[in-house]
Design an enzyme around this catalytic site. Structure first.
Site, PDB file in Angstrom:
ATOM      1  N   ILE A  44      -3.576   7.801   7.023  1.00 22.72           N
ATOM      2  CA  ILE A  44      -4.059   8.118   5.674  1.00 22.72           C
ATOM      3  C   ILE A  44      -3.414   7.118   4.714  1.00 22.72           C
ATOM      4  O   ILE A  44      -2.196   7.171   4.488  1.00 22.72           O
ATOM      5  CB  ILE A  44      -3.696   9.570   5.288  1.00 22.72           C
ATOM      6  CG1 ILE A  44      -4.232  10.554   6.333  1.00 22.72           C
ATOM      7  CG2 ILE A  44      -4.225   9.893   3.887  1.00 22.72           C
ATOM      8  CD1 ILE A  44      -3.676  11.962   6.207  1.00 22.72           C
ATOM      9  N   GLU A  56       0.368   9.129  13.925  1.00 21.37           N
ATOM     10  CA  GLU A  56       1.338   9.862  14.741  1.00 21.37           C
ATOM     11  C   GLU A  56       2.157  10.819  13.873  1.00 21.37           C
ATOM     12  O   GLU A  56       2.413  11.962  14.233  1.00 21.37           O
ATOM     13  CB  GLU A  56       2.300   8.881  15.445  1.00 21.37           C
ATOM     14  CG  GLU A  56       1.613   7.905  16.388  1.00 21.37           C
ATOM     15  CD  GLU A  56       1.172   6.611  15.720  1.00 21.37           C
ATOM     16  OE1 GLU A  56       0.733   6.636  14.556  1.00 21.37           O
ATOM     17  OE2 GLU A  56       1.263   5.569  16.382  1.00 21.37           O
TER      18      GLU A  56
HETATM   19  N1  THU Z   1      -0.751   2.725  11.794  1.00 20.89           N
HETATM   20  C1  THU Z   1      -0.715   3.948  12.392  1.00 20.89           C
HETATM   21  O1  THU Z   1      -1.363   4.901  11.951  1.00 20.89           O
HETATM   22  N2  THU Z   1       0.062   4.086  13.501  1.00 20.89           N
HETATM   23  C2  THU Z   1       0.779   3.078  14.068  1.00 20.89           C
HETATM   24  O2  THU Z   1       1.561   3.325  14.962  1.00 20.89           O
HETATM   25  C3  THU Z   1       0.587   1.706  13.601  1.00 20.89           C
HETATM   26  C4  THU Z   1       0.021   1.593  12.230  1.00 20.89           C
HETATM   27  C5  THU Z   1      -1.609   2.568  10.608  1.00 20.89           C
HETATM   28  C6  THU Z   1      -0.877   2.418   9.303  1.00 20.89           C
HETATM   29  C7  THU Z   1      -1.906   1.692   8.477  1.00 20.89           C
HETATM   30  O3  THU Z   1      -2.789   2.653   7.916  1.00 20.89           O
HETATM   31  C8  THU Z   1      -2.683   0.855   9.469  1.00 20.89           C
HETATM   32  O4  THU Z   1      -2.405   1.404  10.740  1.00 20.89           O
HETATM   33  C9  THU Z   1      -2.330  -0.612   9.459  1.00 20.89           C
HETATM   34  O5  THU Z   1      -0.968  -0.807   9.572  1.00 20.89           O
END
Ligand code: THU
Length: 141
Positions: A44, A56
């Protein structure tokens, strides 16, 4: 018993709800608790960037806020918008999410399933992905 295929499917399902207007990088997670409940999470984002929450951590905070503290495994999927299921890369959890996992999960037993598809995934323990973790044990907790 972890039903890996089902957990990965739940992560793909959660990915559909991501809010990612800034990165267009879509992540989904499905967190399995010891009582068999699955908590889903998506990333988000926010115009101010730093309030962004990873998929996560969304799953973990949903679960903990509903009284869960005993976790077995998490499945994670992530790719740029438009990439078809099975054609993306493995999306490993960021270091902040690994640290949040270490607050609640056993380093040797908690499983992290990093999936491209329901039959194409890597599996590691939290301890393998966060060696020499700093945890509550360092603070006598
Ligand atoms: N992101 C995640 O949701 N989980 C991760 O482990 C890596 C990064 C998201 C954060 C952001 O919204 C997008 O991926 C790019 O970094």
């Amino acid at each position: 018993m972890i039903n890996r295929k089902l957990l990965i499917e739940k992560a793909f399902e959660a990915q559909k709800f991501c809010y990612t207007p800034y990165s267009n990088f879509n992540v989904g997670a499905a967190l399995l608790t010891a009582d068999g409940t699955v908590y889903q999470g998506c990333n988000i984002e926010n115009a101010a960037f730093t309030p962004t929450n990873c998929a996560e951590r969304t799953a973990f905070f949903k679960a903990v806020s509903e009284g869960q503290k005993d976790f077995v495994a998490i499945a994670i999927v992530g790719n740029k918008a438009g990439v078809k299921q099975g054609e993306g890369d493995y999306c490993a959890p960021c270091a902040v999410c690994r640290q949040v996992m270490a607050e609640f999960c056993d380093l040797d037993n908690f499983k992290i399933i990093i999936a491209k598809d329901t039959d194409d995934y890597l599996e590691h323990t939290l301890g393998e992905l966060l060696p020499l973790a700093f945890t509550g044990k360092n603070l006598d907790k």
